[in-house]
Design an enzyme around this catalytic site. Structure first.
Site, mmCIF file in Angstrom:
data_model
loop_
_atom_site.group_PDB
_atom_site.id
_atom_site.type_symbol
_atom_site.label_atom_id
_atom_site.label_comp_id
_atom_site.label_asym_id
_atom_site.label_seq_id
_atom_site.Cartn_x
_atom_site.Cartn_y
_atom_site.Cartn_z
ATOM 1 C CB VAL A 1 12.274 -5.366 8.411
ATOM 2 C CG1 VAL A 1 13.420 -4.414 8.536
ATOM 3 C CG2 VAL A 1 12.874 -6.423 7.499
ATOM 4 C CG LEU B 1 7.226 1.678 -1.015
ATOM 5 C CD1 LEU B 1 7.942 1.293 -2.273
ATOM 6 C CD2 LEU B 1 6.367 0.385 -0.482
ATOM 7 C CG MET C 1 -2.031 -1.160 1.323
ATOM 8 S SD MET C 1 -3.512 -0.801 1.991
ATOM 9 C CE MET C 1 -3.016 -0.527 3.749
ATOM 10 C CG HIS D 1 6.789 -2.112 2.149
ATOM 11 N ND1 HIS D 1 6.888 -0.642 2.793
ATOM 12 C CD2 HIS D 1 5.612 -2.490 2.411
ATOM 13 C CE1 HIS D 1 5.583 -0.655 3.292
ATOM 14 N NE2 HIS D 1 4.800 -1.759 3.016
ATOM 15 C CG ASP E 1 0.989 -7.363 8.101
ATOM 16 O OD1 ASP E 1 0.235 -6.437 8.814
ATOM 17 O OD2 ASP E 1 1.900 -6.650 7.155
HETATM 18 P P1 AMP Z 1 1.493 -2.947 3.475
HETATM 19 O O1 AMP Z 1 2.152 -2.059 2.703
HETATM 20 O O2 AMP Z 1 1.334 -2.605 4.896
HETATM 21 O O3 AMP Z 1 0.028 -3.694 3.097
HETATM 22 O O4 AMP Z 1 2.510 -4.219 3.357
HETATM 23 C C1 AMP Z 1 2.877 -4.840 2.216
HETATM 24 C C2 AMP Z 1 3.889 -5.926 2.633
HETATM 25 O O5 AMP Z 1 4.950 -5.850 3.359
HETATM 26 C C3 AMP Z 1 2.915 -7.148 3.333
HETATM 27 O O6 AMP Z 1 3.341 -8.248 2.976
HETATM 28 C C4 AMP Z 1 3.410 -6.769 4.686
HETATM 29 O O7 AMP Z 1 3.363 -7.974 5.611
HETATM 30 C C5 AMP Z 1 5.165 -6.393 4.294
HETATM 31 N N1 AMP Z 1 5.567 -5.758 5.801
HETATM 32 C C6 AMP Z 1 5.170 -4.603 6.049
HETATM 33 N N2 AMP Z 1 5.859 -4.201 7.159
HETATM 34 C C7 AMP Z 1 6.977 -5.035 7.114
HETATM 35 C C8 AMP Z 1 7.935 -5.223 8.000
HETATM 36 N N3 AMP Z 1 8.149 -4.313 9.238
HETATM 37 N N4 AMP Z 1 8.636 -6.467 7.861
HETATM 38 C C9 AMP Z 1 8.400 -7.138 7.006
HETATM 39 N N5 AMP Z 1 7.434 -6.996 5.864
HETATM 40 C C10 AMP Z 1 6.405 -6.064 6.252
#
Ligand code: AMP
Length: 277
Positions: A174, A31, A28, A35, A148
Site C-alpha cells: 500500500v 499502524l 511492530m 497494516h 517486505d
Molecule cells: P511491520 O510492522 O513493519 O513489521 O509490518 C508488519 C506487516 O505489515 C508486515 O507483513 C509488513 O510487510 C506489512 N506491511 C508494512 N508496510 C506495508 C505496506 N505499505 N503495504 C502492505 N503491507 C505492509
C-alpha cells in the site's frame, strides 16, 4: 476487542477456539493503511483475527533504531477496533524473551542476500519471533506484506521446511499518493521529506519500465541511480533479482523478477520493491 499482554491469557483464549479459522497479522505497531490492508484480508476469510504488536529487539542491530521506533499504542488500539480485530496480543519483551535467548532460527540462503547483507542479524531475529508468535497464536492463515518481500519469502520457506500447518498469504504494497510505500518509519519524515523519499519508488518504477523494454541490466541500474542523485539520499542497494532465488540476473528471459532497493534518506532506512511476474 480482547487485549492480551501475557502468553497465558492467549493460551486460555486459544483453548476455547476449537476448530475456528484463526487469521494472524504480526506487526511492530505504529499502524498505517498497509497494516490495515492485511487485517482487512484476514477479516474476509477468518473467523477470528489476531494482531500482534511487538517491537522485536532481536531483529535490530545495536546501531539501529529500536529505542526510537515509533510506539503509538493508543492510536493503534483505536484502528484495530475500527477494523473489527478480535484479539490484540501486545506482550512485553520479557514475556517473549524471558531468558537470554539461546536458540535462534536461521535461514541460510536467501536471508544472506539484499537486506540480509546489510542487516546480518535481521532475518534470524524475524524468524525467531515469528515462530514463537505462530506457536502462541496457532493460526491457520497468516498475512504478510509484499513491501517486505524478502521477509515474506523467508517466512514461506520456514513454514514449508518445518512442515508448519499454516497458509501464508501475501498482500500487495500500500502506497501514499506520491508512490512512497507506507511504513511506520515514514513517521520520522516531514510531509516534504516524504515527497522526496518517494524517489525510491520512482527509481524502481523506471527500472520496471526499462525491464519491460528489454533494456540491459547495467543500463537499468545506471538509470535508477541517476534518479536517486540527491544530497539527502545514500543508496544502500539497488538490485534486479530473480523472485524465487534472489540471485542477481544478468539477462531478462521473462522470468519472475524483483526490482528491490534500500536507501538512507537523511539517515532513515527505507526499502521498497516492484515485482514483475
Ligand atoms: P511491520 O510492522 O513493519 O513489521 O509490518 C508488519 C506487516 O505489515 C508486515 O507483513 C509488513 O510487510 C506489512 N506491511 C508494512 N508496510 C506495508 C505496506 N505499505 N503495504 C502492505 N503491507 C505492509
Amino acid at each position: 476487542m480482547k487485549i492480551f499482554k501475557t502468553k497465558n491469557e492467549l493460551y486460555k483464549w486459544n483453548k476455547l477456539q476449537a476448530d475456528k479459522v484463526i487469521g494472524f497479522v504480526p506487526t511492530m505497531g505504529a499502524l498505517h493503511r498497509g497494516h490495515l490492508s492485511l487485517i482487512k484480508a484476514a477479516k474476509k476469510e477468518c473467523e477470528q483475527v489476531v494482531v500482534s504488536i511487538f517491537v522485536n529487539k532481536l531483529q535490530f542491530d545495536p546501531n539501529e533504531d529500536f529505542e526510537q521506533y515509533p510506539r503509538t499504542i493508543e492510536q493503534d488500539i483505536k484502528k484495530l477496533q475500527d477494523e473489527g480485530t478480535n484479539v490484540l496480543f501486545c506482550p512485553l519483551q520479557k514475556e517473549i524473551y524471558p531468558n537470554n535467548p539461546t536458540l535462534k532460527i536461521n535461514e541460510i540462503n536467501i536471508s544472506r542476500k539484499l537486506e540480509g547483507s546489510s542487516r546480518p542479524n535481521f532475518f534470524s531475529g524475524v524468524l525467531t519471533v515469528v515462530l514463537k508468535l505462530f506457536n502462541l497464536v496457532q493460526p491457520s492463515i497468516v498475512y504478510f506484506g509484499e513491501k517486505d518481500i524478502q521477509q515474506l519469502c523467508v517466512i514461506k520457506k520456514m513454514v514449508a521446511e518445518l512442515n508448519m500447518p499454516i497458509i501464508v498469504r501475501s498482500c500487495p504494497t500500500v502506497r501514499e499518493e506520491s508512490g512512497l510505500a507506507m511504513s511506520s518509519r515514514n513517521q520520522y519524515l516531514t510531509v516534504k521529506e516524504r515527497q522526496e523519499a518517494a524517489m525510491l519508488y520512482c527509481a524502481l518504477s523506471k527500472g520496471a519500465q526499462l525491464i519491460k523494454q528489454n533494456e540491459n541490466i547495467k543500463t537499468i541500474k545506471t538509470e535508477m541511480i541517476k534518479i536517486l542523485q540527491n544530497k539527502n539520499i545514500i543508496i544502500d542497494y539497488l538490485a534486479v533479482v530473480e523472485l524465487d532465488s534472489f540471485e542477481e540476473i544478468k539477462h531478462y528471459n521473462n522470468q519472475s523478477l524483483l526490482i528491490a532497493g534500500a536507501i538512507y534518506y537523511n539517515k532513515i532506512r527505507l526499502i521498497d520493491n516492484i515485482i514483475i511476474r
